[in-house]
Design a protein around this motif. Structure first.
Motif, PDB file in Angstrom:
ATOM      1  N   ILE A  69     -10.411  37.732  96.769  1.00 49.43           N
ATOM      2  CA  ILE A  69      -9.832  36.411  96.999  1.00 49.43           C
ATOM      3  C   ILE A  69      -8.346  36.457  96.661  1.00 49.43           C
ATOM      4  O   ILE A  69      -7.953  36.940  95.603  1.00 49.43           O
ATOM      5  CB  ILE A  69     -10.544  35.338  96.163  1.00 49.43           C
ATOM      6  CG1 ILE A  69     -12.000  35.225  96.617  1.00 49.43           C
ATOM      7  CG2 ILE A  69      -9.829  34.002  96.280  1.00 49.43           C
ATOM      8  CD1 ILE A  69     -12.842  34.295  95.791  1.00 49.43           C
ATOM      9  N   VAL A  70      -7.546  35.955  97.581  1.00 46.54           N
ATOM     10  CA  VAL A  70      -6.096  35.888  97.407  1.00 46.54           C
ATOM     11  C   VAL A  70      -5.704  34.417  97.423  1.00 46.54           C
ATOM     12  O   VAL A  70      -6.155  33.663  98.284  1.00 46.54           O
ATOM     13  CB  VAL A  70      -5.358  36.629  98.543  1.00 46.54           C
ATOM     14  CG1 VAL A  70      -3.852  36.565  98.343  1.00 46.54           C
ATOM     15  CG2 VAL A  70      -5.841  38.061  98.649  1.00 46.54           C
ATOM     16  N   THR A  71      -4.893  34.006  96.462  1.00 42.48           N
ATOM     17  CA  THR A  71      -4.436  32.624  96.384  1.00 42.48           C
ATOM     18  C   THR A  71      -2.918  32.596  96.326  1.00 42.48           C
ATOM     19  O   THR A  71      -2.271  33.618  96.107  1.00 42.48           O
ATOM     20  CB  THR A  71      -4.994  31.925  95.126  1.00 42.48           C
ATOM     21  OG1 THR A  71      -4.504  32.618  93.970  1.00 42.48           O
ATOM     22  CG2 THR A  71      -6.505  31.916  95.120  1.00 42.48           C
ATOM     23  N   GLY A  72      -2.358  31.405  96.492  1.00 41.06           N
ATOM     24  CA  GLY A  72      -0.918  31.272  96.367  1.00 41.06           C
ATOM     25  C   GLY A  72      -0.437  29.906  96.786  1.00 41.06           C
ATOM     26  O   GLY A  72      -1.227  29.025  97.136  1.00 41.06           O
ATOM     27  N   VAL A  73       0.883  29.751  96.732  1.00 38.93           N
ATOM     28  CA  VAL A  73       1.546  28.504  97.115  1.00 38.93           C
ATOM     29  C   VAL A  73       2.656  28.851  98.097  1.00 38.93           C
ATOM     30  O   VAL A  73       3.374  29.839  97.911  1.00 38.93           O
ATOM     31  CB  VAL A  73       2.148  27.792  95.884  1.00 38.93           C
ATOM     32  CG1 VAL A  73       2.860  26.514  96.290  1.00 38.93           C
ATOM     33  CG2 VAL A  73       1.082  27.500  94.846  1.00 38.93           C
ATOM     34  N   VAL A  74       2.797  28.024  99.133  1.00 35.24           N
ATOM     35  CA  VAL A  74       3.847  28.225 100.132  1.00 35.24           C
ATOM     36  C   VAL A  74       4.848  27.083 100.011  1.00 35.24           C
ATOM     37  O   VAL A  74       4.467  25.906 100.026  1.00 35.24           O
ATOM     38  CB  VAL A  74       3.257  28.268 101.561  1.00 35.24           C
ATOM     39  CG1 VAL A  74       4.367  28.466 102.582  1.00 35.24           C
ATOM     40  CG2 VAL A  74       2.215  29.378 101.676  1.00 35.24           C
ATOM     41  N   LYS A  75       6.135  27.449  99.877  1.00 28.26           N
ATOM     42  CA  LYS A  75       7.210  26.461  99.768  1.00 28.26           C
ATOM     43  C   LYS A  75       8.274  26.747 100.813  1.00 28.26           C
ATOM     44  O   LYS A  75       8.307  27.824 101.398  1.00 28.26           O
ATOM     45  CB  LYS A  75       7.842  26.514  98.375  1.00 28.26           C
ATOM     46  CG  LYS A  75       6.874  26.116  97.270  1.00 28.26           C
ATOM     47  CD  LYS A  75       7.541  26.111  95.922  1.00 28.26           C
ATOM     48  CE  LYS A  75       6.532  25.664  94.859  1.00 28.26           C
ATOM     49  NZ  LYS A  75       7.159  25.569  93.545  1.00 28.26           N
ATOM     50  N   ASP A  76       9.170  25.767 101.016  1.00 31.20           N
ATOM     51  CA  ASP A  76      10.296  25.987 101.916  1.00 31.20           C
ATOM     52  C   ASP A  76      11.532  26.337 101.086  1.00 31.20           C
ATOM     53  O   ASP A  76      11.459  26.455  99.857  1.00 31.20           O
ATOM     54  CB  ASP A  76      10.525  24.772 102.820  1.00 31.20           C
ATOM     55  CG  ASP A  76      10.948  23.513 102.075  1.00 31.20           C
ATOM     56  OD1 ASP A  76      11.298  23.592 100.880  1.00 31.20           O
ATOM     57  OD2 ASP A  76      10.930  22.439 102.700  1.00 31.20           O
ATOM     58  N   ALA A  77      12.676  26.492 101.742  1.00 29.05           N
ATOM     59  CA  ALA A  77      13.896  26.923 101.058  1.00 29.05           C
ATOM     60  C   ALA A  77      14.390  25.922 100.016  1.00 29.05           C
ATOM     61  O   ALA A  77      15.104  26.290  99.087  1.00 29.05           O
ATOM     62  CB  ALA A  77      14.995  27.192 102.084  1.00 29.05           C
ATOM     63  N   THR A  78      13.959  24.666 100.126  1.00 24.20           N
ATOM     64  CA  THR A  78      14.385  23.649  99.152  1.00 24.20           C
ATOM     65  C   THR A  78      13.414  23.555  97.973  1.00 24.20           C
ATOM     66  O   THR A  78      13.633  22.766  97.053  1.00 24.20           O
ATOM     67  CB  THR A  78      14.488  22.260  99.812  1.00 24.20           C
ATOM     68  OG1 THR A  78      13.195  21.819 100.223  1.00 24.20           O
ATOM     69  CG2 THR A  78      15.446  22.270 100.992  1.00 24.20           C
ATOM     70  N   ILE A 122      -0.119  35.458  95.860  1.00 29.26           N
ATOM     71  CA  ILE A 122       1.166  35.626  96.524  1.00 29.26           C
ATOM     72  C   ILE A 122       1.749  34.241  96.773  1.00 29.26           C
ATOM     73  O   ILE A 122       1.153  33.433  97.490  1.00 29.26           O
ATOM     74  CB  ILE A 122       1.060  36.374  97.869  1.00 29.26           C
ATOM     75  CG1 ILE A 122       0.459  37.750  97.687  1.00 29.26           C
ATOM     76  CG2 ILE A 122       2.427  36.469  98.535  1.00 29.26           C
ATOM     77  CD1 ILE A 122       0.239  38.494  98.995  1.00 29.26           C
ATOM     78  N   ASN A 123       2.893  33.953  96.164  1.00 30.96           N
ATOM     79  CA  ASN A 123       3.625  32.723  96.430  1.00 30.96           C
ATOM     80  C   ASN A 123       4.818  33.093  97.293  1.00 30.96           C
ATOM     81  O   ASN A 123       5.531  34.047  96.969  1.00 30.96           O
ATOM     82  CB  ASN A 123       4.109  32.085  95.115  1.00 30.96           C
ATOM     83  CG  ASN A 123       2.946  31.733  94.213  1.00 30.96           C
ATOM     84  OD1 ASN A 123       1.903  31.309  94.676  1.00 30.96           O
ATOM     85  ND2 ASN A 123       3.140  31.900  92.921  1.00 30.96           N
ATOM     86  N   ILE A 124       5.030  32.358  98.380  1.00 30.47           N
ATOM     87  CA  ILE A 124       6.130  32.720  99.280  1.00 30.47           C
ATOM     88  C   ILE A 124       6.991  31.508  99.616  1.00 30.47           C
ATOM     89  O   ILE A 124       6.569  30.365  99.434  1.00 30.47           O
ATOM     90  CB  ILE A 124       5.628  33.372 100.587  1.00 30.47           C
ATOM     91  CG1 ILE A 124       4.910  32.360 101.476  1.00 30.47           C
ATOM     92  CG2 ILE A 124       4.740  34.543 100.331  1.00 30.47           C
ATOM     93  CD1 ILE A 124       4.984  32.742 102.921  1.00 30.47           C
ATOM     94  N   THR A 125       8.165  31.811 100.108  1.00 27.09           N
ATOM     95  CA  THR A 125       9.088  30.786 100.597  1.00 27.09           C
ATOM     96  C   THR A 125       9.274  31.003 102.089  1.00 27.09           C
ATOM     97  O   THR A 125       9.675  32.081 102.517  1.00 27.09           O
ATOM     98  CB  THR A 125      10.455  30.888  99.874  1.00 27.09           C
ATOM     99  OG1 THR A 125      10.243  30.735  98.476  1.00 27.09           O
ATOM    100  CG2 THR A 125      11.411  29.830 100.383  1.00 27.09           C
ATOM    101  N   MET A 126       8.959  29.986 102.881  1.00 28.73           N
ATOM    102  CA  MET A 126       9.129  30.062 104.336  1.00 28.73           C
ATOM    103  C   MET A 126      10.603  29.832 104.655  1.00 28.73           C
ATOM    104  O   MET A 126      11.248  28.962 104.085  1.00 28.73           O
ATOM    105  CB  MET A 126       8.276  29.006 105.049  1.00 28.73           C
ATOM    106  CG  MET A 126       6.779  29.163 104.839  1.00 28.73           C
ATOM    107  SD  MET A 126       6.075  30.683 105.515  1.00 28.73           S
ATOM    108  CE  MET A 126       6.157  30.358 107.277  1.00 28.73           C
ATOM    109  N   MET A 127      11.121  30.645 105.561  1.00 23.71           N
ATOM    110  CA  MET A 127      12.525  30.542 105.989  1.00 23.71           C
ATOM    111  C   MET A 127      12.589  30.174 107.453  1.00 23.71           C
ATOM    112  O   MET A 127      11.833  30.544 108.236  1.00 23.71           O
ATOM    113  CB  MET A 127      13.255  31.858 105.774  1.00 23.71           C
ATOM    114  CG  MET A 127      13.306  32.291 104.352  1.00 23.71           C
ATOM    115  SD  MET A 127      14.407  31.195 103.468  1.00 23.71           S
ATOM    116  CE  MET A 127      14.313  31.855 101.855  1.00 23.71           C
TER     117      MET A 127
END
Length: 91
Positions: free
Chosen positions: A19-28, A86-91
């Motif tokens: 199981i992989v979890t995380g949060v996705v955010k934008d540049a702000t 994995i937490n990532i920032t969408m660009m």
């Protein structure tokens, strides 16, 4: 009897996957709702981020590549490399 079978099946499947979890955010720094999160090469294994940008996805591969896509943002492919989050920032 049927309930016992179903519980056993879920338990066995959980042991054979990851199981992989995380949060996705934008540049702000704001969370992004509705991002498609899939395992590369198997689009059937996927999830969509919730109202808080959270996701949870299961994979049977030890080191899959997780693909994040959303309209208006660049698609990102992130190798898992043994991580469970994995937490990532969408660009």
């Amino acid at each position: 009897m049927l309930l016992l079978f179903l519980i056993s099946t879920v338990y066995i499947q959980a042991q054979s996957g990851r199981i992989v979890t995380g949060v996705v955010k934008d540049a702000t720094g704001e969370t992004v709702i509705g991002v498609n999160v899939t395992v590369k090469g198997n689009a059937a294994l996927g999830a969509i981020t919730d109202l808080d940008g959270n996701y949870k996805i299961m994979t049977k591969s030890n080191n899959p590549v997780i693909v994040y896509s959303y309209i208006g943002y660049k698609t990102q492919e992130i190798p898992l490399k043994g991580q469970t989050a994995i937490n990532i920032t969408m660009m």
